[in-house]
Design an enzyme around this catalytic site. Structure first.
Site, PDB file in Angstrom:
ATOM      1  N   LEU A 129      18.481  47.828  12.050  1.00 41.55           N
ATOM      2  CA  LEU A 129      17.481  48.255  11.187  1.00 41.55           C
ATOM      3  C   LEU A 129      16.594  46.978  10.587  1.00 41.55           C
ATOM      4  O   LEU A 129      15.441  46.908  10.470  1.00 41.55           O
ATOM      5  CB  LEU A 129      18.057  48.980  10.154  1.00 41.55           C
ATOM      6  CG  LEU A 129      19.142  50.146  10.437  1.00 41.55           C
ATOM      7  CD1 LEU A 129      19.716  50.932   9.400  1.00 41.55           C
ATOM      8  CD2 LEU A 129      18.497  51.224  11.219  1.00 41.55           C
ATOM      9  N   THR A 130      17.651  46.105  10.041  1.00 43.41           N
ATOM     10  CA  THR A 130      16.728  45.071   9.348  1.00 43.41           C
ATOM     11  C   THR A 130      16.069  44.154  10.105  1.00 43.41           C
ATOM     12  O   THR A 130      16.435  43.856  11.286  1.00 43.41           O
ATOM     13  CB  THR A 130      18.123  44.264   8.684  1.00 43.41           C
ATOM     14  OG1 THR A 130      19.064  45.074   8.217  1.00 43.41           O
ATOM     15  CG2 THR A 130      17.756  43.234   7.705  1.00 43.41           C
ATOM     16  N   PRO A 132      13.511  40.332   9.469  1.00 45.84           N
ATOM     17  CA  PRO A 132      13.227  38.932   8.820  1.00 45.84           C
ATOM     18  C   PRO A 132      12.836  39.591   7.449  1.00 45.84           C
ATOM     19  O   PRO A 132      13.292  38.742   6.138  1.00 45.84           O
ATOM     20  CB  PRO A 132      12.446  38.101   9.576  1.00 45.84           C
ATOM     21  CG  PRO A 132      12.845  38.643  10.959  1.00 45.84           C
ATOM     22  CD  PRO A 132      13.228  40.079  10.842  1.00 45.84           C
ATOM     23  N   SER A 162      24.802  43.271  13.662  1.00 46.33           N
ATOM     24  CA  SER A 162      26.030  43.252  14.036  1.00 46.33           C
ATOM     25  C   SER A 162      26.450  43.706  15.711  1.00 46.33           C
ATOM     26  O   SER A 162      25.872  44.661  16.022  1.00 46.33           O
ATOM     27  CB  SER A 162      27.100  44.040  13.154  1.00 46.33           C
ATOM     28  OG  SER A 162      26.983  43.641  11.920  1.00 46.33           O
ATOM     29  N   GLN A 285      53.160  36.161 -18.154  1.00 48.84           N
ATOM     30  CA  GLN A 285      52.436  37.284 -18.620  1.00 48.84           C
ATOM     31  C   GLN A 285      50.896  37.150 -17.985  1.00 48.84           C
ATOM     32  O   GLN A 285      50.516  38.246 -17.572  1.00 48.84           O
ATOM     33  CB  GLN A 285      52.347  37.369 -19.927  1.00 48.84           C
ATOM     34  CG  GLN A 285      51.835  38.806 -20.618  1.00 48.84           C
ATOM     35  CD  GLN A 285      51.928  38.595 -22.071  1.00 48.84           C
ATOM     36  OE1 GLN A 285      51.388  37.899 -22.795  1.00 48.84           O
ATOM     37  NE2 GLN A 285      52.235  39.942 -22.605  1.00 48.84           N
ATOM     38  N   HIS A 344      47.462  32.322  -5.738  1.00 49.85           N
ATOM     39  CA  HIS A 344      48.133  31.310  -4.882  1.00 49.85           C
ATOM     40  C   HIS A 344      47.915  29.865  -5.362  1.00 49.85           C
ATOM     41  O   HIS A 344      48.199  28.915  -4.530  1.00 49.85           O
ATOM     42  CB  HIS A 344      47.400  31.507  -3.497  1.00 49.85           C
ATOM     43  CG  HIS A 344      47.812  32.803  -2.779  1.00 49.85           C
ATOM     44  ND1 HIS A 344      47.494  33.970  -2.991  1.00 49.85           N
ATOM     45  CD2 HIS A 344      48.651  32.806  -1.693  1.00 49.85           C
ATOM     46  CE1 HIS A 344      48.012  35.020  -2.125  1.00 49.85           C
ATOM     47  NE2 HIS A 344      48.879  34.217  -1.299  1.00 49.85           N
ATOM     48  N   GLU A 369      25.340  48.378   3.880  1.00 47.52           N
ATOM     49  CA  GLU A 369      24.999  49.928   3.608  1.00 47.52           C
ATOM     50  C   GLU A 369      24.576  50.080   2.093  1.00 47.52           C
ATOM     51  O   GLU A 369      25.059  51.107   1.476  1.00 47.52           O
ATOM     52  CB  GLU A 369      26.437  50.791   3.933  1.00 47.52           C
ATOM     53  CG  GLU A 369      26.851  50.860   5.252  1.00 47.52           C
ATOM     54  CD  GLU A 369      25.891  51.550   5.970  1.00 47.52           C
ATOM     55  OE1 GLU A 369      25.293  52.529   5.412  1.00 47.52           O
ATOM     56  OE2 GLU A 369      26.003  51.586   7.284  1.00 47.52           O
ATOM     57  N   THR A 371      22.746  47.333  -0.784  1.00 44.92           N
ATOM     58  CA  THR A 371      23.471  46.267  -1.613  1.00 44.92           C
ATOM     59  C   THR A 371      24.002  46.889  -3.027  1.00 44.92           C
ATOM     60  O   THR A 371      23.631  48.108  -3.432  1.00 44.92           O
ATOM     61  CB  THR A 371      22.553  45.236  -2.223  1.00 44.92           C
ATOM     62  OG1 THR A 371      21.552  46.201  -2.891  1.00 44.92           O
ATOM     63  CG2 THR A 371      21.757  44.584  -1.021  1.00 44.92           C
ATOM     64  N   GLU A 373      23.621  46.260  -6.028  1.00 47.52           N
ATOM     65  CA  GLU A 373      22.487  46.454  -6.895  1.00 47.52           C
ATOM     66  C   GLU A 373      21.556  47.703  -6.796  1.00 47.52           C
ATOM     67  O   GLU A 373      21.552  48.665  -7.977  1.00 47.52           O
ATOM     68  CB  GLU A 373      21.465  45.343  -6.940  1.00 47.52           C
ATOM     69  CG  GLU A 373      22.063  43.996  -7.381  1.00 47.52           C
ATOM     70  CD  GLU A 373      23.140  43.453  -6.528  1.00 47.52           C
ATOM     71  OE1 GLU A 373      22.894  43.834  -5.258  1.00 47.52           O
ATOM     72  OE2 GLU A 373      23.679  42.356  -6.901  1.00 47.52           O
TER      73      GLU A 373
END
Ligand SMILES: Cc1cc2nc3c(=O)[nH]c(=O)nc-3n(C[C@H](O)[C@H](O)[C@H](O)COP(=O)(O)OP(=O)(O)OC[C@H]3O[C@@H](n4cnc5c(N)ncnc54)[C@H](O)[C@@H]3O)c2cc1C
Length: 390
Positions: A129-130, A132, A162, A285, A344, A369, A371, A373
């Protein structure tokens, strides 16, 4: 028709399936993940095993050779794999979005032609879909398809796709009528196998989500027969893409749950073994507060995601629920990965510990899927629509 939710699994069958996934993750994935991730190498051997597990056909209907799993079971599988290595789920997640578009919106001939080979993983691919200059604002894409006789000729560039290098077939969003107003009415979705005129551009280097290829796809006078247009009617591409959004968001939410739970598990172990000032750090704690927040976030994310998946399986409208799950679970992934890394101490910053991978992978769930926002804007609009004043 919905592509998922057809197979009814009893709790015993689901437990058996999830147990098989767990055993595979522990035996084959966990021991190799650091090596693959650090080398950014495609996990070809694991992909062969994923084929045998049926993951490439997980949500494809049984009539077309898939497992036809309900969204709840599928989400649980994605959660389990993502708790160890989220990138692995990307290899079949976006592939299944391509299959969903064909199963839900394609003609019967298209389903019979493409789905069986997608279900076995013989053909693998994704969703393109995407571009530039157009990500969130998909109506701004420039790629166009021109009809010439019985074919379409397609030109343009996609990016961030992907499985772009390893995959061989994509659902390709294009404009068939660039002048249409509103723009979405001039958009169509094609099944685009790799052949003359379709080449892979650069492989994109990323912060995380390693080993799965993200690439530019370049189309130069790429010619496909008209029967590659999904549904064989022009102008429905935008609807077809948004028609898969609910499952897509449940997908990403499940990835977020996996990371949130995986980061919590790593922190829980570490906090009980690392000692400072004469006691395990889980007895300080400040660390207890972090673990409590992380455990609560992970549980809430899981419940929201399974709630959205269950609504999807019942055939209910669940755009709001899936949006909330995606938003909350992805933020939970990011926060839990960050907090676990901090628990860690210096070792969280070491490439010899797994938390650094979860920390690099987590932000993607806030982008994919839709953002977060945009997700919040969509949630708010839908919330108001469902709750009219008076
Ligand atoms: C690893 C990875 C894998 C991907 N895989 C795929 C794939 O397989 N297929 C595919 O098609 N795409 C894929 N994408 C692309 C992804 O879907 C887009 O990156 C995403 O949709 C956002 O688009 P953008 O990057 O162009 O950001 P933009 O749309 O440019 O947005 C930039 C910023 O502005 C904000 N913003 C934009 N519009 C608004 C608004 N109206 N109101 C408020 N804020 C706004 C956004 O939230 C964001 O913070 C992938 C991306 C990545 C990083």
């Amino acid at each position: 028709m919905s592509a998922v939710g057809k197979a009814q699994l009893d709790p015993g069958q689901e437990a058996q399936l999830l147990d098989a996934i767990d055993r595979w993750v522990e035996k084959e994935v966990r021991p190799r993940v650091r090596e693959y991730d650090h080398a950014d190498r495609y996990p070809a051997q694991l992909v062969e095993q994923m084929k045998r597990l049926g993951l490439f056909g997980a949500t494809i209907g049984q009539d077309y050779g898939g497992l036809g799993l309900p969204a709840t079971t599928y989400a649980r599988i994605v959660m389990r794999i993502s708790s160890v290595w989220m990138a692995l789920t990307g290899i079949f997640n976006s592939h299944l979005m391509l299959a969903l578009a064909i199963e839900k919106f394609g003609t019967e001939a298209q389903r019979r032609r493409w789905l069986p080979r997608l279900a076995t993983g013989e053909v693998r691919g994704g969703l393109a879909l995407t571009e530039p200059d157009a990500g969130t604002d998909l109506q701004g894409i420039r790629m166009h398809a021109r009809r010439t006789g019985g074919d379409y000729v397609i030109n343009g560039t996609k990016t961030w796709i992907s499985n772009g290098i390893e995959g061989s077939c994509f659902a390709l969003l294009v404009k068939t009528d660039p002048a249409a107003e509103p723009a979405h009415k001039g958009m169509s979705l094609f099944i685009a196998p790799k052949q003359a005129g379709f080449r892979t551009g650069r492989k994109l280097e990323k912060l995380g989500y390693k080993s799965i290829d993200s690439a530019e796809l370049v189309f130069e006078d790429y010619r496909v027969p008209a029967d590659h247009l999904i549904g064989e009617v022009e102008g429905r591409g935008f609807q077809q893409v948004t028609g898969g959004l609910e499952l897509g968001r449940i997908n990403v939410a499940a990835r977020g749950v996996g990371i949130a739970e995986g980061a919590l598990a790593l922190a829980t172990d570490y906090a009980q073994t690392r000692k400072t000032f004469g006691k395990p750090i889980c007895e300080h704690q400040a660390i207890q507060l972090k673990l409590a927040d992380m455990a609560t976030r992970a549980r809430a994310a899981r419940l929201l995601t399974l709630d959205a998946a269950a609504a999807f399986d019942r055939g209910e409208r669940c755009d709001l629920e899936a949006g909330m799950a995606k938003y909350f679970a992805s933020e939970a992934a990011l926060e839990n990965a960050t907090e676990s890394l901090r628990i860690h101490g210096a070792y969280g910053y070491s490439k010899e510990y797994d938390i650094e991978r979860l920390y690099r992978d987590a932000p993607l769930t806030c982008i994919g899927e839709g953002t977060n926002e945009m997700q919040r804007i969509i949630i708010s609009r839908q919330w108001v629509r469902r709750n009219p004043a008076g």
